[in-house]
Scaffold this motif. Structure first.
Motif, short mmCIF file in Angstrom:
data_model
loop_
_atom_site.label_atom_id
_atom_site.label_comp_id
_atom_site.label_asym_id
_atom_site.label_seq_id
_atom_site.Cartn_x
_atom_site.Cartn_y
_atom_site.Cartn_z
N SER A 32 0.75 -1.45 -0.11
CA SER A 32 -0.01 0.15 -0.01
C SER A 32 0.88 1.17 -0.09
CB SER A 32 -0.98 0.04 1.25
OG SER A 32 -1.62 1.10 1.30
N ALA A 33 1.97 1.16 0.75
CA ALA A 33 2.92 2.24 0.76
C ALA A 33 3.38 2.51 -0.57
CB ALA A 33 3.99 2.01 2.06
N VAL A 34 3.85 1.68 -0.99
CA VAL A 34 4.58 1.67 -2.58
C VAL A 34 3.60 2.36 -3.40
CG1 VAL A 34 5.21 0.71 -4.58
CG2 VAL A 34 6.30 -0.28 -2.49
N GLY A 35 2.32 1.95 -3.44
CA GLY A 35 1.57 2.56 -4.34
C GLY A 35 0.96 3.92 -3.96
N LYS A 36 1.16 4.61 -2.76
CA LYS A 36 0.85 5.81 -2.21
C LYS A 36 2.12 6.70 -2.72
CE LYS A 36 -1.89 4.99 1.70
NZ LYS A 36 -2.07 4.59 3.12
N VAL A 37 3.18 6.23 -2.76
CA VAL A 37 4.54 6.70 -3.31
C VAL A 37 4.40 7.07 -4.82
CG1 VAL A 37 6.89 6.55 -3.91
CG2 VAL A 37 6.10 5.89 -1.58
N PHE A 38 3.79 6.30 -5.62
CA PHE A 38 3.68 6.53 -7.06
C PHE A 38 2.56 7.40 -7.23
CE2 PHE A 38 6.56 2.73 -7.47
CZ PHE A 38 7.47 3.24 -8.24
N VAL A 39 1.54 7.43 -6.52
CA VAL A 39 0.37 8.36 -6.57
C VAL A 39 0.81 9.72 -6.25
CG1 VAL A 39 -1.86 9.24 -5.53
CG2 VAL A 39 -1.45 6.60 -6.19
N GLY A 60 -6.57 12.95 -1.00
CA GLY A 60 -7.51 12.29 -0.34
C GLY A 60 -6.75 11.81 0.96
N MET A 61 -5.40 11.84 1.13
CA MET A 61 -4.70 11.49 2.15
C MET A 61 -4.49 12.47 3.22
SD MET A 61 -1.71 9.75 0.06
CE MET A 61 -1.73 8.85 -1.37
N SER A 62 -4.14 11.89 4.59
CA SER A 62 -3.97 13.07 5.51
C SER A 62 -2.42 13.73 5.21
CB SER A 62 -3.91 12.07 6.93
OG SER A 62 -2.48 11.36 6.94
N LYS A 63 -2.70 14.89 6.07
CA LYS A 63 -1.25 15.87 5.70
C LYS A 63 -0.05 15.16 6.28
CE LYS A 63 -3.06 19.65 7.07
NZ LYS A 63 -3.03 21.18 7.57
N THR A 64 -0.48 14.47 7.39
CA THR A 64 0.84 13.64 8.23
C THR A 64 1.30 12.41 7.23
OG1 THR A 64 -0.49 13.93 10.22
CG2 THR A 64 1.65 12.27 10.18
N THR A 65 0.45 11.82 6.63
CA THR A 65 0.84 10.87 5.54
C THR A 65 1.67 11.29 4.31
OG1 THR A 65 -0.84 9.32 6.22
CG2 THR A 65 0.15 8.97 4.11
N VAL A 66 1.15 12.57 3.93
CA VAL A 66 1.96 12.88 2.75
C VAL A 66 3.17 13.65 2.95
CG1 VAL A 66 1.70 14.87 0.90
CG2 VAL A 66 -0.47 13.36 1.49
N HIS A 67 3.18 14.35 4.31
CA HIS A 67 4.48 14.85 4.68
C HIS A 67 5.47 13.79 4.84
CE1 HIS A 67 7.06 16.48 7.65
NE2 HIS A 67 7.07 17.67 7.08
N ARG A 68 4.89 12.75 5.52
CA ARG A 68 6.21 11.58 5.77
C ARG A 68 6.59 10.92 4.24
NH1 ARG A 68 4.74 6.00 6.60
NH2 ARG A 68 2.37 6.71 6.78
N PHE A 69 5.94 10.81 3.71
CA PHE A 69 6.21 10.31 2.16
C PHE A 69 7.11 11.25 1.55
CE2 PHE A 69 2.70 7.33 2.39
CZ PHE A 69 3.45 5.96 2.34
N LEU A 70 6.84 12.58 1.48
CA LEU A 70 7.42 13.55 0.70
C LEU A 70 8.94 13.59 1.54
CD1 LEU A 70 4.82 16.41 0.29
CD2 LEU A 70 6.26 15.10 -1.53
N GLN A 71 9.15 13.65 2.67
CA GLN A 71 10.41 13.64 3.48
C GLN A 71 11.09 12.56 2.93
OE1 GLN A 71 11.49 16.24 5.25
NE2 GLN A 71 9.65 17.14 4.26
N THR A 72 10.56 11.30 2.97
CA THR A 72 11.58 10.25 2.37
C THR A 72 12.07 10.28 0.99
OG1 THR A 72 10.05 8.79 4.02
CG2 THR A 72 11.44 7.55 2.10
N LEU A 73 10.92 10.52 0.06
CA LEU A 73 11.36 10.97 -1.28
C LEU A 73 12.31 12.06 -1.27
CD1 LEU A 73 7.76 10.61 -2.55
CD2 LEU A 73 9.88 9.09 -3.21
N ARG A 74 12.35 13.18 -0.50
CA ARG A 74 13.39 14.23 -0.61
C ARG A 74 14.65 13.73 -0.05
NH1 ARG A 74 15.69 18.07 2.61
NH2 ARG A 74 14.40 17.28 4.72
N THR A 75 14.85 12.97 0.97
CA THR A 75 15.88 12.16 1.20
C THR A 75 16.62 11.45 0.13
OG1 THR A 75 15.02 12.26 3.75
CG2 THR A 75 17.11 10.72 3.13
N LEU A 76 15.32 10.58 -0.54
CA LEU A 76 16.33 9.60 -1.58
C LEU A 76 16.53 10.54 -2.81
CD1 LEU A 76 13.70 6.72 -1.13
CD2 LEU A 76 16.00 6.91 -0.69
#
Length: 282
Positions: A32-39, A60-76
């Motif tokens: 599910s997390a991988v799917g959210k990353v690509f979305v 349609g995601m929570s701001k906390t979830t979006v922020h967490r994924f964005l921070q990981t993608l930024r680090t990568l």
């Protein structure tokens, strides 16, 4: 200006998700997390720089979830944060990955499957040719089952003006470029039907482009008809021509229409395999 993430930071970000055993439930969450990353990546590609609140609302995601994924993608290194704002955008790193994938694409390998399919369906000779110093050069060929003998082989060069592949390559050039290429050629008649001048070739190119295929009607070899379609690269430029050749005695109206349809289908399939995408209507 924010520094580009170092490789060890990327590795650490990846490792942080893999340092504990996972249960079956964890695996489902990972998918599910991988799917959210690509979305998220797709949304950034479609909408450009965007803030967390707007992106959260759009997906349609929570701001906390979006922020967490964005921070990981930024680090990568796949997204970047604009200054001190909360707006994020894609980086060139995704392009770098795409470029590496495209480097592994081999035109002949990708074309071979479609060419063999046409050969099996028609039992006729199928060619793949590209532009080479004012000529075409055959870069792949499937021989006819009928024992048809042609003046073609892989590596052989033939004129642009008397071959269907050559006309396809010319038809998708800018008109001024096609005229310039033809102006350098010495026109030699291979058969009585060979076009004898640059003007004669230029006159037929608009109709070739309009209908999507070109013909060589006994212009290169007596008794032989050839039909060709374009193969496009990822930039929408014609990279090669795909053709089928057969004796005029086997050329009925239904046969020709069938071969044109087969070639167009195969040309689209090969083009898509090497990165081309049909323009979408506005």
């Amino acid at each position: 200006m924010r520094a580009r993430p170092r490789q060890q930071d990327r590795d650490a970000a990846i490792a942080s998700h893999d340092d504990e055993p996972r249960s079956s439930g964890d695996k489902s969450e990972s998918v599910s997390a991988v799917g959210k990353v690509f979305v998220i990546l797709a949304a950034l590609g479609d909408r450009g720089p965007i803030g967390i609140s707007e992106l959260s609302q759009h997906l349609g995601m929570s701001k906390t979830t979006v922020h967490r994924f964005l921070q990981t993608l930024r680090t990568l290194g796949y997204v970047a944060q604009e200054g001190e704002t909360d707006r994020y955008r894609l980086t060139i790193r995704l392009f770098e990955l795409g470029a590496k994938a495209l480097e592994s694409v081999d035109l002949v390998r990708e074309a071979d499957t479609e060419m063999r399919r046409i050969g099996q369906l028609t039992r006729e000779a199928v060619h793949l040719g590209a532009f080479d110093e004012d000529h075409i050069i055959y870069i792949h060929k499937i021989d006819a089952d009928y024992g048809l003998r042609m003046q073609s082989r892989i590596g052989r060069r033939n004129p642009l003006y008397s071959t269907a592949i050559g006309k396809v390559l010319l038809a998708w050039m800018p008109p001024q470029e096609a005229a310039h290429v033809l102006s350098r050629l010495e026109f030699k008649k291979s058969t009585p039907k060979t076009l004898a001048s640059a003007q004669a070739v230029l006159a037929i190119l608009p109709s070739v482009r309009e209908r999507g295929y070109a013909e060589d009607n006994e212009e290169q070899e007596d008794g032989l008809l050839c039909i060709a379609v374009p193969v496009f690269d990822r930039f929408g430029q014609v990279l090669a021509g795909l053709s089928i050749s057969f004796p005029t005695m086997r050329c009925g109206a239904d046969t020709k229409a069938h071969y044109v349809a087969l070639l167009k289908e195969a040309g689209r399939a090969i083009s898509e395999k090497i990165g081309y995408r049909e323009p979408t209507a506005p």
